[in-house]
Design an enzyme around this catalytic site. Structure first.
Site, PDB file in Angstrom:
ATOM      1  N   ARG A 175       0.835  -0.971  -0.040  1.00  0.00           N
ATOM      2  CA  ARG A 175      -0.230  -0.048   0.024  1.00  0.00           C
ATOM      3  C   ARG A 175       0.815   1.214   0.116  1.00  0.00           C
ATOM      4  O   ARG A 175       2.155   1.413   0.362  1.00  0.00           O
ATOM      5  CB  ARG A 175      -0.875   0.038   1.099  1.00  0.00           C
ATOM      6  N   LYS A 189      -3.284  -1.395  10.219  1.00  0.00           N
ATOM      7  CA  LYS A 189      -4.329  -1.358  10.880  1.00  0.00           C
ATOM      8  C   LYS A 189      -4.814  -2.920  11.308  1.00  0.00           C
ATOM      9  O   LYS A 189      -5.757  -2.998  12.149  1.00  0.00           O
ATOM     10  CB  LYS A 189      -5.526  -0.659   9.878  1.00  0.00           C
ATOM     11  N   ARG A 196      -1.634  -2.155  -6.807  1.00  0.00           N
ATOM     12  CA  ARG A 196      -1.487  -3.349  -5.763  1.00  0.00           C
ATOM     13  C   ARG A 196      -2.660  -4.344  -6.261  1.00  0.00           C
ATOM     14  O   ARG A 196      -2.437  -5.504  -6.157  1.00  0.00           O
ATOM     15  CB  ARG A 196      -2.397  -2.819  -4.533  1.00  0.00           C
ATOM     16  N   HIS A 250      -4.105  -8.825   2.873  1.00  0.00           N
ATOM     17  CA  HIS A 250      -5.663  -8.676   3.129  1.00  0.00           C
ATOM     18  C   HIS A 250      -6.014  -9.442   4.349  1.00  0.00           C
ATOM     19  O   HIS A 250      -5.522 -10.419   4.763  1.00  0.00           O
ATOM     20  CB  HIS A 250      -6.187  -9.439   1.705  1.00  0.00           C
ATOM     21  N   TYR A 261      -9.952 -10.302  -8.298  1.00  0.00           N
ATOM     22  CA  TYR A 261      -9.754 -11.193  -9.140  1.00  0.00           C
ATOM     23  C   TYR A 261     -10.918 -11.508 -10.119  1.00  0.00           C
ATOM     24  O   TYR A 261     -10.988 -11.692 -11.308  1.00  0.00           O
ATOM     25  CB  TYR A 261      -9.125 -12.661  -8.590  1.00  0.00           C
TER      26      TYR A 261
END
Length: 230
Positions: A61, A99, A177, A200, A210
């Site tokens: 990211r 996070k 990404r 993820h 995807y």
């Protein structure tokens, strides 16, 4: 409610009738392999070339890239740790923990990344030597030209120029990404491995990206079906 159901005051739990919608993710599949190569070609002489290599190869990211420190990178061992991210908090740029637990991760570095980072470190040493009077050392891999944390807007402007040179229209930086996710899955990498690489929190997010098939993908699939039935 549960007590009332157990005591048979209410015959069934009405809360179970409520359907919680599945989150919808607005995604773009990202770049094709030729487009990704065009990005690297356009960025080749840029001071942030290594950043674009990591974005495409590892799916990092923006905040993870801008928060990356040299102490988090082991070029000899070929690994990179994501332990902090650069975010704007209350109007100020600050380093914060990722996070989620899945966002904090260790990622192996393929040779293209190791080579780009070695070259980048040499370039940064020369840059620091040229600006030693104003340089502020923060140990960052991708700082500003003064060594301070980079303003995200500066990266956005950099991407705008590279995107234009590569002929990518309005493609977002974050789509790099998505490109990493899609290309890895296209290469047959198991979804759970891809999820761990990009950090993820849910494999559903990985597969949603995807599943965002392009018109060309649909056309190819239906042509194959037509050929099979014809």
């Amino acid at each position: 409610m549960e007590c009332a159901v157990r005591e048979e005051i209410i015959p069934r739990n009405a809360a179970k009738l409520v359907k919680v919608p599945v989150p919808k993710y607005k995604v773009n599949r990202g770049l094709t392999v030729p487009q990704a190569r065009a990005v690297l070609k356009a960025a080749r002489e840029h001071r942030l070339y290594a950043l674009y290599v990591l974005a495409l190869c590892l799916g990092l990211r923006r905040g993870e890239l801008l928060g990356l420190r040299w102490e988090d990178v082991d070029l000899d061992g070929g690994t990179l740790e994501v332990v902090q991210t650069l975010q704007r908090v209350a109007g100020r740029l600050q380093f914060v923990r990722p996070k989620t637990e899945d966002s904090a991760r260790t990622v192996p570095l393929p040779s293209i990344c190791v080579e780009a980072l070695r070259e980048h470190r040499k370039r940064q040493f020369a840059e620091r030597s040229d600006r030693w009077q104003e340089w502020e050392e923060h140990g960052l891999v991708f700082p500003s030209r003064r060594g301070t944390p980079m303003e995200p807007d500066n990266l956005r402007r950099s991407w705008g120029a590279i995107r234009k040179t590569a002929g990518l229209g309005e493609m977002r930086f974050h789509d790099l990404r998505h490109t990493c996710v899609t290309l890895l899955l296209n290469l047959g990498v198991p979804p759970q491995v891809v999820r761990d690489i990009v950090g993820h929190s849910d494999i559903e997010v990985t597969m949603t990206i995807y599943a965002h098939a392009s018109l060309d993908d649909k056309r190819t699939a239906l042509r194959k079906l037509g050929d099979a039935l014809g």
